[in-house]
Design an enzyme around this catalytic site. Structure first.
Site, PDB file in Angstrom:
ATOM      1  N   TRP A  13       0.831  -1.216   0.000  1.00  0.00           N
ATOM      2  CA  TRP A  13       0.000   0.000   0.000  1.00  0.00           C
ATOM      3  C   TRP A  13       0.855   1.251   0.000  1.00  0.00           C
ATOM      4  O   TRP A  13       0.522   2.231  -0.667  1.00  0.00           O
ATOM      5  CB  TRP A  13      -0.979  -0.019   1.173  1.00  0.00           C
ATOM      6  CG  TRP A  13      -1.919  -1.190   1.087  1.00  0.00           C
ATOM      7  CD1 TRP A  13      -1.990  -2.254   1.937  1.00  0.00           C
ATOM      8  CD2 TRP A  13      -2.896  -1.450   0.057  1.00  0.00           C
ATOM      9  NE1 TRP A  13      -2.955  -3.138   1.511  1.00  0.00           N
ATOM     10  CE2 TRP A  13      -3.528  -2.678   0.362  1.00  0.00           C
ATOM     11  CE3 TRP A  13      -3.300  -0.753  -1.091  1.00  0.00           C
ATOM     12  CZ2 TRP A  13      -4.529  -3.228  -0.443  1.00  0.00           C
ATOM     13  CZ3 TRP A  13      -4.308  -1.299  -1.888  1.00  0.00           C
ATOM     14  CH2 TRP A  13      -4.909  -2.519  -1.560  1.00  0.00           C
ATOM     15  N   ASP A  44      -1.784   6.306   6.471  1.00  0.00           N
ATOM     16  CA  ASP A  44      -2.813   5.389   5.998  1.00  0.00           C
ATOM     17  C   ASP A  44      -3.067   4.411   7.141  1.00  0.00           C
ATOM     18  O   ASP A  44      -2.227   3.586   7.454  1.00  0.00           O
ATOM     19  CB  ASP A  44      -2.308   4.667   4.741  1.00  0.00           C
ATOM     20  CG  ASP A  44      -3.292   3.619   4.227  1.00  0.00           C
ATOM     21  OD1 ASP A  44      -4.343   3.410   4.863  1.00  0.00           O
ATOM     22  OD2 ASP A  44      -2.998   3.021   3.171  1.00  0.00           O
ATOM     23  N   LYS A  97     -11.924  -2.467   6.753  1.00  0.00           N
ATOM     24  CA  LYS A  97     -11.120  -3.349   7.582  1.00  0.00           C
ATOM     25  C   LYS A  97     -11.583  -3.295   9.035  1.00  0.00           C
ATOM     26  O   LYS A  97     -11.962  -4.300   9.598  1.00  0.00           O
ATOM     27  CB  LYS A  97      -9.633  -2.976   7.496  1.00  0.00           C
ATOM     28  CG  LYS A  97      -8.850  -3.614   6.374  1.00  0.00           C
ATOM     29  CD  LYS A  97      -9.065  -2.977   5.040  1.00  0.00           C
ATOM     30  CE  LYS A  97      -8.322  -3.664   3.926  1.00  0.00           C
ATOM     31  NZ  LYS A  97      -7.681  -2.720   3.013  1.00  0.00           N
TER      32      LYS A  97
HETATM   33  C1  PLP Z   1      -7.084  -2.199   1.950  1.00  0.00           C
HETATM   34  C2  PLP Z   1      -6.089  -1.124   2.074  1.00  0.00           C
HETATM   35  C3  PLP Z   1      -6.035  -0.061   1.167  1.00  0.00           C
HETATM   36  C4  PLP Z   1      -6.937   0.042  -0.030  1.00  0.00           C
HETATM   37  O1  PLP Z   1      -8.191   0.435   0.353  1.00  0.00           O
HETATM   38  P1  PLP Z   1      -9.367   0.690  -0.711  1.00  0.00           P
HETATM   39  O2  PLP Z   1     -10.433   1.239   0.172  1.00  0.00           O
HETATM   40  O3  PLP Z   1      -9.693  -0.655  -1.303  1.00  0.00           O
HETATM   41  O4  PLP Z   1      -8.886   1.638  -1.735  1.00  0.00           O
HETATM   42  C5  PLP Z   1      -5.094   0.926   1.379  1.00  0.00           C
HETATM   43  N1  PLP Z   1      -4.248   0.873   2.430  1.00  0.00           N
HETATM   44  C6  PLP Z   1      -4.269  -0.139   3.316  1.00  0.00           C
HETATM   45  C7  PLP Z   1      -3.309  -0.135   4.460  1.00  0.00           C
HETATM   46  C8  PLP Z   1      -5.185  -1.170   3.176  1.00  0.00           C
HETATM   47  O5  PLP Z   1      -5.212  -2.183   4.058  1.00  0.00           O
END
Ligand code: PLP
Length: 362
Positions: free
Chosen positions: A104, A173, A197
């Site tokens: 990511w 993030d 998540k």
């Molecule tokens: C799943 C995830 C993403 C992507 O998220 P989307 O909502 O599918 O764009 C980005 N960063 C992390 C750390 C993730 O676990």
């Protein structure tokens, strides 16, 4: 478990607290005597105003955010944030630091580079397939922000402590660990998290942005890609993802009123992950892939002695009501995602199964 529900170890969309699902179920036909489903009420109605404002208030209380911070609900997932962050905060002549700790982070860096923004990758753990979180990083004092991925969902690592950036605001993030532990919010210029998540269903990304960051935004951006648009309209410039926001509100209520806040949540998460890691450390059969000091409390990645055994393990676990234990397709192996909503009974059941599987196949 009730209603024939499995223990769901999927990485995302992921398991939600059962009381939250039950409340959603109850509100699907007639929300608060409105005569309408929660999926049918207008986003310009008092019902939805209460939903979004309560979701924001609870988020702020849980994370200890003061009035400098704006809580927004955006669409396009965390992946759109990868592009919006450099677009909004990196005008010509400005640059940012990025730490690369996995899939990511790599994507976040790519989106800055696509736009020809100046970004310095100041540390990376790619040399060992991202099995650790880099230490002693020299951040640039004139960076506008320092971008990190607090929990690496695919590689199974997590920042135990946030880095010292000498005052440069961190942008993190937190898609896979937001609300899993208390936060020292003042280090952060922005936090963002795809909801699917740890805080809700898919379809919405929570963005927490600090007031001073908004001054960096150029005024020639498309409205839907400009954070100021959403700050000015309380996330309702256009139709927001109402249902997903409603679900987040209920998860925040569960965190505050049932769990008892983020310190209690962190303690439980440490206990849950501890059960799994301690068990694996005592065997040669299961090997956690992340370095000990970088292990994630949310996504536990591990290997068995062979790929055949891993396939058998995942198949047998599924048959016994434990789903989603396959590692990400890019890394293979196994992964147990044990977010806030995974009850400790789920981990106990998994560990008992792992013991039995080892006895039969070791
Ligand atoms: C799943 C995830 C993403 C992507 O998220 P989307 O909502 O599918 O764009 C980005 N960063 C992390 C750390 C993730 O676990």
């Amino acid at each position: 478990m009730s209603e024939n529900r499995i223990y769901n170890f999927n990485a995302g969309p992921a398991t939600l607290p059962l009381p939250v699902l039950e409340e959603i179920q109850a509100s699907l036909l007639n929300y608060k005597s409105s005569g309408m489903s929660i999926t049918e009420v207008s986003h310009r109605s008092p019902w939805f105003d209460d939903v979004i404002n309560d979701a924001i208030a609870r988020t702020k209380r849980l994370l200890g955010l003061d009035d400098k911070f704006h809580v927004l609900f955006l669409q396009g997932g965390a992946s759109t944030q990868f592009a919006m962050i450099p677009m909004n905060f990196l005008a010509d002549g400005k640059s940012a630091d990025y730490v690369n700790t996995g899939t990511w982070s790599t994507k976040a860096i790519k989106e800055a580079q696509i736009q020809n923004k100046s970004c310095n990758v100041v540390a990376s753990s790619e040399d060992r397939n991202f099995a650790y979180i880099p230490k002693d990083i020299a951040f640039n004092k004139d960076a506008v922000f320092a971008h990190i991925t607090s929990n690496n969902t695919i590689k199974g690592t997590q920042w135990a402590q946030f880095p010292d950036t000498a005052g440069v605001p961190i942008i993190s993030d937190m898609s896979s660990d937001i609300m899993s532990r208390p936060l020292d919010a003042d280090k952060f210029g922005m936090i963002y998290a795809g909801a699917q998540k740890n805080i809700g269903p898919a379809g919405v990304c929570m963005v927490i942005v600090r007031d001073d960051m908004l001054k960096l935004i150029p005024d020639n951006l498309p409205s839907m890609l400009n954070y100021n648009t959403f700050v000015a309209k309380n996330s309702m410039y256009n139709t927001p993802p109402c249902f997903s926001i409603y679900c987040i509100q209920l998860v925040m209520k569960w965190l505050e009123e049932t769990v008892g806040g983020l310190a209690a949540m962190e303690k439980l998460n440490q206990e849950k992950a501890g059960l799994l890691y301690d068990f694996m450390d005592a065997t040669d059969f299961y090997n956690a892939t992340a370095d000990k000091d970088s292990r994630s409390l949310m996504n536990v990645t591990f290997r068995l002695p062979s790929e055949d055994l891993e396939q058998q393990f995942i198949k047998d676990a599924t048959a016994k009501g434990m789903g989603g234990l396959k590692g990400h397709r890019s890394v293979g192996g196994c992964r147990a995602s044990i977010y806030n909503a995974m009850p400790i009974e789920g981990i106990q059941t998994l560990v008992a199964f792992m013991k039995e599987f080892q006895k039969n196949n070791g």
